[in-house]
Structure formats: structure tokens, C-alpha cells
Write an enzyme that holds these catalytic residues in place. Structure first.
Site, short mmCIF file in Angstrom:
data_model
loop_
_atom_site.label_atom_id
_atom_site.label_comp_id
_atom_site.label_asym_id
_atom_site.label_seq_id
_atom_site.Cartn_x
_atom_site.Cartn_y
_atom_site.Cartn_z
N LYS A 214 0.82 -1.20 0.00
CA LYS A 214 0.00 0.00 0.00
C LYS A 214 0.86 1.26 0.00
O LYS A 214 0.64 2.17 -0.79
CB LYS A 214 -0.93 -0.01 1.22
N GLU A 220 9.89 -5.71 4.15
CA GLU A 220 10.11 -7.02 3.54
C GLU A 220 9.83 -6.99 2.03
O GLU A 220 10.60 -7.52 1.22
CB GLU A 220 9.23 -8.07 4.21
N GLY A 275 -5.42 -4.52 5.50
CA GLY A 275 -4.62 -5.50 4.77
C GLY A 275 -5.21 -6.89 4.78
O GLY A 275 -5.27 -7.57 3.74
N ARG A 276 -5.69 -7.35 5.92
CA ARG A 276 -6.20 -8.72 6.00
C ARG A 276 -7.59 -8.86 5.38
O ARG A 276 -8.13 -9.96 5.30
CB ARG A 276 -6.21 -9.19 7.45
N GLU A 361 -4.96 -11.02 14.38
CA GLU A 361 -4.54 -9.64 14.16
C GLU A 361 -5.72 -8.69 14.40
O GLU A 361 -5.52 -7.56 14.86
CB GLU A 361 -3.99 -9.46 12.75
N HIS A 392 -3.87 -37.48 12.46
CA HIS A 392 -2.66 -38.24 12.78
C HIS A 392 -1.59 -37.35 13.39
O HIS A 392 -0.42 -37.72 13.44
CB HIS A 392 -2.13 -38.92 11.51
N LYS A 513 8.70 -3.68 14.18
CA LYS A 513 9.16 -3.14 12.90
C LYS A 513 9.99 -1.88 13.11
O LYS A 513 11.00 -1.66 12.44
CB LYS A 513 7.96 -2.84 12.01
#
Length: 550
Positions: A214, A220, A275-276, A361, A392, A513
Site C-alpha cells: 500500500k 520485507e 490488509g487482512r 490480528e 494423525h 518493525k
């Protein structure tokens, strides 16, 4: 405070009255079929059976009363109206507009948003068709065979999950004929291993990169974008040809231009999209490239159906509301710290990870909207994997562990890819796990099966009475997946509204961050800042390793 609400107090008392009752007995009663009918419903193509929960009619009546007292309907309506319900960032949370019809009345700050939304969708449709048809070519005139999406968080996990879930549709072009689309790869981690291993398999002349950020400053993503740019140049792509290999999903036009991406190839989105919640926006460009725009349009349609259900259905028959209320019931009244998502579909194997981000979040908060501390537990720890693998691995804990873990099962009634007999076995396991969690196994049943040794009985019996929801979808289709995603978005919202928290900010990720930047400078030999002794020692050890070429 939610604890001040009358329904909250009554739920605590009600829990004491039913805590020792057993679901097994409820299902053995003459009216058991009525229980199933009462505690199940359909919406937007999804079927929910929530009868295997530690609830009776009074429980749900009190939970619905709690939603009303907590103002869930008013807060929902404010969200749909474009109010700045994300108060700490002074923003609307209007991701529903991204999947709405062109004539929908969504506004932000008094301005209609649908024209801009559908303008971007039209540009996404045009661009994806050009790439998939071979009209868009790299700098040397070769068609694009691979797309790399560089993003992190919501700019990665949502589109990645959708592309994985619908991988069986890859190649279905929006033109109504079979068109082979490009392979789409996702890189999110700043760990160079992920990017290096991805690029090693690709031909730079046939590769297109989506830089999805954005602000176009995400650490990153921009580190990966710059390294990818260097990869292109090192392999013979001229600086002037890079524009044929990069597009951007961003709001920062100047930064995009400075990077060397043609502003005409920037796909915008808006600050009222968290964002999510952003996979429905131009962040979903990778989806349109992998699957074709028609699949993306169907995804939006499924989300839109669930939006309409959430907005209009009575609380007592509202699927997101019911799931949210059950989440509060187990988190706050039972005091359960975790919940499990178990999709019985390999196609949905990334859905638990997507749900982790969405729920933790959004609702991993300890402060109310008014800045006062929350006096109750908020988001549970969400975990899970695709079935039957989970059976399992961790289902032993869910069946016989010392704490109760509510489980949401999700199962498609038809498989995207079929082999004779496989899907029946998959569904049989899914339904059996839910039944076993509810029933348990008694000493009498073990003895009837010929197991009489006390030590074996002690290990082989288990209490049952462990809750689960069962969500059935007809198949792994874009429309069904869209409805499923929107269902859990709204469920998360309902829980946050009851806890009186802001589900749309994420300040908790900022401090780490912020501290990372000066530490990175120190690791690269630039300066030395004040740290606690542990961090200083770690920096010193890592700095030595880096100096040796680590």
C-alpha cells in the site's frame, strides 16, 4: 464493558446450570431431530450444523440478547454505512464495497466509492486478459509464463490462499474458453532463501512481478522487490525493459514511479481497506492472473451474498452472528484459550493460516475502543491444518487432552479432483471426528466390545462432550470460497464488537518493525544503539557471523 451487560451476567449463571450436562444425552432424547433442525441453517450456499455445541435453546437466546445489548446490529450498520469505525486510524472499514454491485450505495466521507472500485476492477480484467492471452509480453517479445507476487501479510496470505484453494481452475479464462494462465508464485518472507529459490526456477524474459504494498515502503516487500530488480538486470534485462516485467498494487504513485514502474501499471486501493481484508481489491490481481477474471468475479459474488445475509438476517438466524456468539461463549464463559480450524480439503490447506491472521490480528487486543483496558479474554489462539492429516497429528489432544478445543470443520460435498472412493472416505472421517468428539467412549461401550482390563479401559475411554461446528459447501468453487471468507470476516467482527474492541487496527505489529531498522544498521556495522543486555549480546554474535560471510 461487556461484563456489565445483563446478558453477560445471566450467561455466567446459565453456564453453571448446564456445565455438567452432556451432548450425548441431548442427542439420545426423543426430540434430537428437532435439535438438529433448530441448530442448523443455510446462507449464501453454505450449510452450518452447530448442534454439536454445548448449548440449549436458552443458551442461544441469551447469546442473541448479548449481541443486542453489546450493540452488534448498530455497529454492523455503521460499518456498512462507511462510518469511521476504525477510530484509532480515523478510517472506515468498507471492504464489503469491493465485492458490491456497481449501483450499491456505499460511501466514505459522503463520497460514493463504487465508481472507483469498478474502474479498478475493469483495469484488472483488462490487464489479466492481456497477460493470459499472450498480448502482454516481456521486453524481448516473449509471453509471460510466470508471475511473482511480492507482498506480506494481507498482501500475500489472502491471494495465496485463494490461488491454492482454486488451483484446479487454473487455465479457465474469462473469455469462456480454455486459456492457459501463467503460474503464480508468492514470496513474502524477507529471508532471502524464499526469493532465491523462487527466482532460480524462472526465466526473466517470461516473468512478471507484482509489487504489492500500500505504501510502497514495506520493509520485507521492498527488500524483495529491489533484489528481484537486480536479478532481472543481472540476467540481461535492460533498465529500459524493466517496465514490461513489473506492475504495482499501491497507493504511493511517486514511489512507484521512482522504482521504475509505469504509473499506468499501478493498480490502486484505498485506506479504508485493511490488509487482512484486501484480497477482494487490486491485491487480488494475482488471483485474476492465475485463474482468470471470471473466477475472481465469482469470488466477489460469493462474498456479496454473505454480506447481504449478514446485513439483513435476524440475529438468531444469522450465520456470522451465530459463529461469533459461539466463539464468545467458549472463549469467555468456558474460558477456552484456543480454537481449531480443520478443513477437510487439501485445497483449503492454507485457510487455517489465513484465519490466524484474520482473527488474531483483528481481535488480539487488550484495550477497548474507548482506551480502557478490556476486562475479558479476547481472541483465542487459532490453529489447525487440513484433514485427515490433523487426525494423525493433534487430534489426540482434542479428543483426550486436558483442555477443551472447539473445532470448526469445513468440508466440500464434492471434490475438485476425484479418484474413485477417495472423497467418501474423506467425508466419513470428517463426520466421524465430529461425532466422536461429541459422543466420547464409555467404559460400558469398551466392555461390550470385549475390552475388560482396567488399565486398557483407563487409556481407551474418553469423555467426549467436546464441541464442534460443521460447515458444508457444495464444492470448492470461487463463489463458495468467497462466501466462506466473508463469513469468517464477519464472525471476527461480531466477536470484536461484543468485546468492544477495534478489530481493524494492528498497532501491536508496529513496535518490532520500528526497532528492526536501527538493529539492521548495527548488524551492518553502522552505529551502536542502547539495548538490553540480551539483545546487545545477540547483535554482537550475529554481527560477527555476518562479518565472516554468514
Amino acid at each position: 464493558m461487556p461484563t456489565d451487560l445483563p446478558a453477560w451476567q445471566r450467561l455466567q449463571q446459565h453456564y453453571q446450570a448446564i456445565r455438567d450436562q452432556r451432548m450425548r444425552d441431548w442427542f439420545a432424547a426423543p426430540d434430537a431431530r428437532e435439535r438438529v433442525d433448530r441448530f442448523s441453517l443455510e446462507a449464501a450456499g453454505l450449510f452450518l450444523d452447530y448442534s454439536k455445541n454445548r448449548i440449549v435453546r436458552e443458551t442461544m437466546d441469551l447469546l442473541v440478547q448479548l449481541a443486542e445489548e453489546a450493540g452488534v446490529p448498530a455497529r454492523r450498520d455503521a460499518m456498512f454505512a462507511g462510518a469511521h469505525i476504525n477510530a484509532t486510524e480515523d478510517r472506515a472499514a468498507l471492504h464489503m464495497a469491493l465485492r458490491a454491485a456497481p449501483d450499491a450505495p456505499f460511501q466514505v466521507d459522503g463520497k460514493p466509492v463504487m465508481p472507483a472500485v469498478h474502474d479498478v476492477l475493469a483495469r484488472m480484467r483488462d490487464f489479466s486478459q492481456r497477460v493470459r492471452s499472450g498480448e502482454w509480453k516481456g521486453h524481448s517479445g516473449k509471453t509471460i509464463t510466470d508471475v511473482v507476487n511480492l507482498g506480506i501479510g494481507g498482501s500475500d496470505l489472502g491471494p495465496r490462499m485463494v490461488c491454492r484453494a482454486l488451483a484446479h481452475l487454473a487455465g479457465d479464462g474469462s473469455e469462456g474458453r480454455k486459456v492457459s494462465g501463467p503460474r503464480v508464485h508468492f514470496v513474502s518472507n524477507v529471508d532471502g532463501t524464499e526469493l532465491a529459490e523462487t527466482l532460480a526456477r524462472l526465466d526473466p524474459e517470461r516473468t512478471l512481478v507484482i509489487v504489492c504494498s500500500k505504501t510502497f515502503t514495506t520493509l520485507e516487500t521492498m527488500a524483495n522487490a529491489n533484489s528481484t530488480r537486480q536479478w532481472f538486470v543481472a540476467r540481461g534485462v535492460p533498465e529500459g525493459g524493466l517496465a514490461r516485467h513489473f506492475v504495482a498494487v499501491s497507493t504511493n504513485l511517486e514511489a512507484v514511479r521512482a522504482f521504475g514502474i509505469d504509473p499506468a501499471n499501478m493498480f490502486e486501493f484505498w485506506d479504508w481497506i485493511g490488509g487482512r481484508f484486501s484480497l477482494w481489491s487490486s491485491v487480488g490481481l494475482s488471483i485474476t492472473l492465475a485463474l482468470g477474471f471470471e473466477a475472481f468475479a465469482e469470488l466477489l459474488a460469493g462474498g456479496r451474498e454473505m454480506d447481504e445475509h449478514f446485513r439483513t438476517a435476524p440475529l438468531a438466524r444469522n450465520m456470522p452472528v451465530i459463529l461469533g456468539l459461539l466463539g464468545v461463549w467458549y472463549r469467555n464463559v468456558f474460558g477456552l484459550p484456543t480454537s481449531c480450524m480443520a478443513p477437510y480439503s487439501t485445497s483449503l490447506e492454507l485457510f487455517p493460516a489465513f484465519l490466524q491472521q484474520l482473527e488474531m490480528e483483528s481481535n488480539g487486543k487488550s484495550v477497548q475502543r474507548d482506551g480502557q483496558p478490556v476486562r475479558v479474554d479476547t481472541s483465542p489462539v487459532v490453529w489447525g491444518t487440513a484433514g485427515t492429516n490433523g487426525q494423525h497429528a493433534y487430534f489426540q489432544l482434542i479428543h483426550q487432552g486436558s483442555q477443551i478445543v472447539p473445532v470448526d470443520f469445513v468440508a466440500p460435498l464434492s471434490a475438485p479432483r476425484t479418484l474413485p472412493g477417495h472423497h467418501a472416505k474423506l467425508l466419513a472421517n470428517c463426520f466421524a471426528q465430529a461425532e466422536a468428539l461429541m459422543r466420547g467412549r464409555t467404559e460400558e461401550e469398551l466392555r461390550a466390545a470385549g475390552i475388560v482390563e482396567p488399565e486398557r479401559i483407563a487409556h481407551m475411554r474418553f469423555a467426549g462432550n467436546r464441541p464442534s461446528n460443521m460447515l458444508l459447501i457444495e464444492g470448492i468453487t470461487p463463489r463458495a470460497l468467497g462466501a466462506l471468507i466473508a463469513l469468517y470476516e464477519h464472525r471476527t467482527f461480531v466477536m470484536g464488537a461484543i468485546w468492544n474492541i477495534n478489530s481493524f487496527d494492528q498497532w501491536g505489529v508496529e513496535l518490532g518493525k520500528l526497532l528492526a531498522r536501527p538493529i539492521e544498521a548495527e548488524l551492518n556495522g553502522r552505529g551502536e544503539g542502547p539495548h538490553d543486555p540480551s539483545t546487545s549480546a545477540l547483535i554482537a554474535r550475529a554481527r560477527s557471523a555476518l562479518a565472516r560471510g554468514g
